[in-house]
Design an enzyme around this catalytic site. Structure first.
Site, PDB file in Angstrom:
ATOM      1  N   HIS A 126      -7.075  -5.137  -2.074  1.00 32.05           N
ATOM      2  CA  HIS A 126      -5.959  -4.318  -1.617  1.00 32.05           C
ATOM      3  C   HIS A 126      -5.200  -4.991  -0.483  1.00 32.05           C
ATOM      4  CE1 HIS A 126      -3.742  -0.602  -1.077  1.00 32.05           C
ATOM      5  NE2 HIS A 126      -4.014  -0.612   0.209  1.00 32.05           N
ATOM      6  N   SER A 136       0.831  -1.201   0.000  1.00 28.84           N
ATOM      7  CA  SER A 136       0.000   0.000   0.000  1.00 28.84           C
ATOM      8  C   SER A 136       0.869   1.257   0.000  1.00 28.84           C
ATOM      9  CB  SER A 136      -0.970  -0.053   1.186  1.00 28.84           C
ATOM     10  OG  SER A 136      -1.932   0.965   1.109  1.00 28.84           O
ATOM     11  N   ASP A 157      -8.962  -4.404  -6.162  1.00 29.69           N
ATOM     12  CA  ASP A 157      -8.489  -3.340  -5.269  1.00 29.69           C
ATOM     13  C   ASP A 157      -9.333  -2.084  -5.470  1.00 29.69           C
ATOM     14  OD1 ASP A 157      -7.060  -1.467  -3.765  1.00 29.69           O
ATOM     15  OD2 ASP A 157      -5.110  -2.254  -4.384  1.00 29.69           O
TER      16      ASP A 157
END
Length: 301
Positions: A248, A170, A216
């Site tokens: 994600h 991330s 995601d």
């Protein structure tokens, strides 16, 4: 890129002979049997010849130990956990630092520590200065952690400082790109469902594997991973892996596809181990776990 490999090769030859390091304080044994030392034409090769089964396994051929690094003993990042091959019989190893994502701690990416270390790397999963740090800060923290690992840590003599890489999830993935941009000498970078408002990275000279997820919604591939990949130089060794049926947060749990291609990428470019080229070229085809894979083959580094 060629000159970087030449410098790395010279450093490895000068360091040849196998360094014996002191055991890290407070280390505990985890993992698999110790791999035996073996002569190799490439002095960076570590471990037996790879197979699909060996890179998909939950543990590689090296037994792994770990040691905790307190946040009060370091500057520039928030401490973490170092995972490393217990044996010193094969000499030094390449090293990888991994950053968690926004609001997350090292526990969110801890599964990668022993999994990568058991394949023949020193791996440092870190905490960041705050859980809200942005990608540029996380990039600086990845580099600070690499500097600590290679210069001050209890396992520094187990590491070849010319063979280093970064990974992150991330915002840590966005930080991975920032770190690679800032330090071209890095040998490999792997952003995992990376997030960064800067989507153009033509300056990067480090072989980079971008990992995105088709489901995601936080860092959608259309606005993050895909533009990251397209912006990398066409002359760079690069790849784009889009996970099928993933979100994600898929990199926060043990994942065979992430591990398989991360191991292959790190081995191929940190260790210059062409035995792993077979898993990257020809390009992997769509499957139950891969929505898409792009890249340049054969690799030039």
């Amino acid at each position: 890129m060629t000159s970087r490999l030449a410098r790395a090769g010279l450093a490895a030859l000068l360091a040849a002979g196998g360094l014996v390091a002191a055991q890290a304080t407070g280390a505990q044994a985890i993992g698999a049997p110790v791999a035996s030392a073996r002569a190799a034409a490439n002095p960076y090769e570590r471990g037996p010849a790879p197979t699909t089964a060996s890179i998909e396994a939950t543990r590689g051929s090296y037994a792994v130990s770990q040691t905790t690094v307190s946040s009060v003993s370091v500057t520039g990042f928030g401490g973490g956990t170092v995972y490393y091959p217990t044996s010193t019989s094969d000499g030094t190893f390449g090293a990888v630092v991994i950053s968690p994502g926004y609001t997350a701690y090292q526990s969110s990416i801890a599964w990668l520590g022993p999994r990568l270390a058991s394949q023949g790397f020193v791996v440092f999963t870190i905490d960041t200065l705050t859980t809200l740090d942005q990608p540029d800060s996380r990039g600086r923290q990845l580099l600070a952690a690499l500097d600590y690992l290679t210069q001050r840590s209890s396992v520094r003599t187990r590491i070849d400082g010319t063979r280093l890489g970064v990974m992150g999830h991330s915002m840590g993935g966005g930080g991975t790109l920032e770190a690679a941009k800032s330090r071209p000498s890095l040998q490999a970078a792997i952003p995992l469902t990376g997030w960064n408002l800067d989507t153009t990275w033509p300056e990067i000279q480090t072989p980079t594997l971008i990992v995105g997820a088709d489901g995601d919604t936080i860092a959608p591939v259309a606005t993050h991973s895909e533009p990251f990949y397209r912006s990398l130089p066409s002359t760079l060794d690069k790849a784009y892996l889009e996970l099928r049926g993933a979100t994600h947060f898929t990199p926060n749990s043990a994942n065979t596809t992430i591990a398989k291609y991360s191991i292959s990428w790190l081995k191929r470019f940190i260790d210059n181990d062409t035995r792993y080229e077979q898993f990257l070229c020809p390009l992997p085809q769509p499957s139950l776990s891969i929505a898409e894979y792009r890249g340049n083959c054969p690799h030039t580094s």
